[in-house]
Design an enzyme around this catalytic site. Structure first.
Site, mmCIF file in Angstrom:
data_model
loop_
_atom_site.group_PDB
_atom_site.id
_atom_site.type_symbol
_atom_site.label_atom_id
_atom_site.label_comp_id
_atom_site.label_asym_id
_atom_site.label_seq_id
_atom_site.Cartn_x
_atom_site.Cartn_y
_atom_site.Cartn_z
ATOM 1 N N CYS A 1 -3.520 0.030 2.821
ATOM 2 C CA CYS A 1 -2.953 -0.660 1.917
ATOM 3 C C CYS A 1 -2.709 -0.911 2.233
ATOM 4 O O CYS A 1 -1.739 -2.136 1.726
ATOM 5 C CB CYS A 1 -2.523 0.680 1.043
ATOM 6 S SG CYS A 1 -1.418 1.413 0.825
ATOM 7 N N HIS B 1 2.226 3.954 -2.213
ATOM 8 C CA HIS B 1 0.768 2.763 -2.304
ATOM 9 C C HIS B 1 2.073 1.366 -2.359
ATOM 10 O O HIS B 1 3.411 1.462 -2.338
ATOM 11 C CB HIS B 1 0.234 2.526 -3.540
ATOM 12 C CG HIS B 1 -0.766 1.768 -4.143
ATOM 13 N ND1 HIS B 1 -1.574 0.890 -2.631
ATOM 14 C CD2 HIS B 1 -1.002 0.611 -4.476
ATOM 15 C CE1 HIS B 1 -2.445 0.740 -2.789
ATOM 16 N NE2 HIS B 1 -1.654 0.359 -3.829
ATOM 17 N N ASP C 1 -3.583 -6.605 -6.387
ATOM 18 C CA ASP C 1 -3.948 -5.463 -4.677
ATOM 19 C C ASP C 1 -4.883 -5.916 -4.170
ATOM 20 O O ASP C 1 -6.276 -5.837 -4.572
ATOM 21 C CB ASP C 1 -4.118 -4.480 -6.264
ATOM 22 C CG ASP C 1 -4.368 -2.810 -5.043
ATOM 23 O OD1 ASP C 1 -4.129 -3.153 -3.935
ATOM 24 O OD2 ASP C 1 -3.844 -1.826 -6.147
#
Length: 352
Positions: A251, A278, A295
């Site tokens: 990520c 995250h 995202d």
């Protein structure tokens, strides 16, 4: 309150107050909102008059509570009071036990780590503004193809709802997300062995080379192959220009490179850090006058409750970084504000 398309949350009204009251969700339902996936939706056929009535009742109740909390002081006599010559002693504070030295050290260490994260991220996002790096990103992005696809999607949306406020930029953002996820970047849990193609397992980290450090890879993972006894190096690069070349990671790499691509396409974008491990991107929508959650790992746009509701994360701090500002945006990603506040208080108590 602004409407949206289905992909961006059409007819979704983001009603997130600065403070949370018990029964707030029930109040929204009373207004006419309906629950749909991760959003509350205000249907076209719902009564706007009912919504206004509930709003007015809330305003009246709020004024009552504020008046009760701040009563009018009693009228004072025009004759000044006689002052006593006897000095009034200062109140003696209660005895407060001092925290242990170890607790103080842990508290300071935690605060220093948090401050370093803020400083590091606020400096890092300035890389996205460098013209040479933006131009390098544009060489990788199929801009013409993405714009063509976005134009087709916009025409389809307008044929379904001629009053839609969504514009070409919104659909271009969706196409960029799709391309980045499906065609450009690759998720890495463990690398295949570069010698035999077999599976690898994580071992102790390797030392970064000068080239690794040049591109911000202070950590190099060792993906070891038991079959051929070969150590496969996986530098965790932190420079978006290098990530345009490697096109892989987790990520951190995904959000880092995607935010650069957004800035290269002249989107107002910011890098978002979540303290529960995250990161993602936010992009400002001019048609909706608000920031959209994006995202790239999930190809998800405008689904801010994905982490708390979908993944079950227990959020505490979510900070957005851009060239202009550093902003606490935790409220946008939670519908359980009281729980978030309680966790923040609990963390502070533990630190102390």
């Amino acid at each position: 309150m602004r409407k949206n398309t289905d992909q961006l949350g059409l007819e979704t009204l983001h009603f997130l107050p600065d403070f949370c009251l018990r029964g707030a969700i029930g109040c929204l339902f009373e207004m006419g909102f309906e629950e749909e996936e991760t959003h509350l939706v205000f249907p076209k056929m719902a009564s706007v008059e009912k919504l206004r009535n509930v709003r007015d009742h809330i305003a009246i109740e709020r004024n009552k509570r504020m008046s009760a909390a701040n009563p009018t002081p009693p009228a004072t006599s025009s004759t000044p009071p006689a002052f006593s010559r006897t000095p009034v002693p200062n109140p003696v504070p209660p005895s407060i036990p001092l925290p242990a030295t170890e607790d103080i050290s842990n508290f300071l260490a935690s605060e220093v780590r948090y401050l370093k994260t803020l400083q590091s991220n606020s400096q890092h996002v300035l890389i996205y503004e460098e013209p040479e790096i933006q131009q390098r990103a544009l060489q990788e992005i199929p801009v013409s193809d993405l714009k063509t696809r976005a134009q087709k999607k916009l025409i389809e949306a307008k044929s379904l709802d001629s009053d839609t406020s969504v514009n070409l930029e919104d659909f271009l953002l969706l196409e960029l997300l799709r391309w980045f996820k499906q065609d450009f970047f690759q998720w890495v849990n463990s690398l295949p062995c570069s010698h035999c193609g077999g599976e690898t397992q994580a071992r102790d980290a390797l030392s970064p080379s000068d080239e690794d450090l040049r591109w911000g890879a202070n950590r190099v993972e060792n993906h070891y192959c038991e079959k051929c006894k070969h150590s496969n190096r996986f530098p965790r690069y932190n420079h978006p220009e290098k990530l345009l070349e490697t096109r892989r990671g987790r990520c951190g790499e995904w959000a880092n490179c995607f935010t650069l691509c957004c800035r290269a396409l002249v989107f107002e974008a910011r890098y978002v850090w979540d303290s529960t491990d995250h990161v993602w991107t936010e992009v400002y929508s001019s048609s909706q006058n608000r920031w959209l959650h994006c995202d790239p790992c999930e190809n998800a746009c405008d689904k801010p409750l994905l982490y708390e509701v979908g993944w079950g994360k227990k959020l505490s701090y979510i900070i957005a970084f851009s060239k202009d500002e550093v902003v606490d945006v935790t409220w946008r990603y939670s519908c359980k504000h009281e729980d978030v506040i309680a966790r923040k208080k609990k963390k502070k108590k533990k630190k102390k």
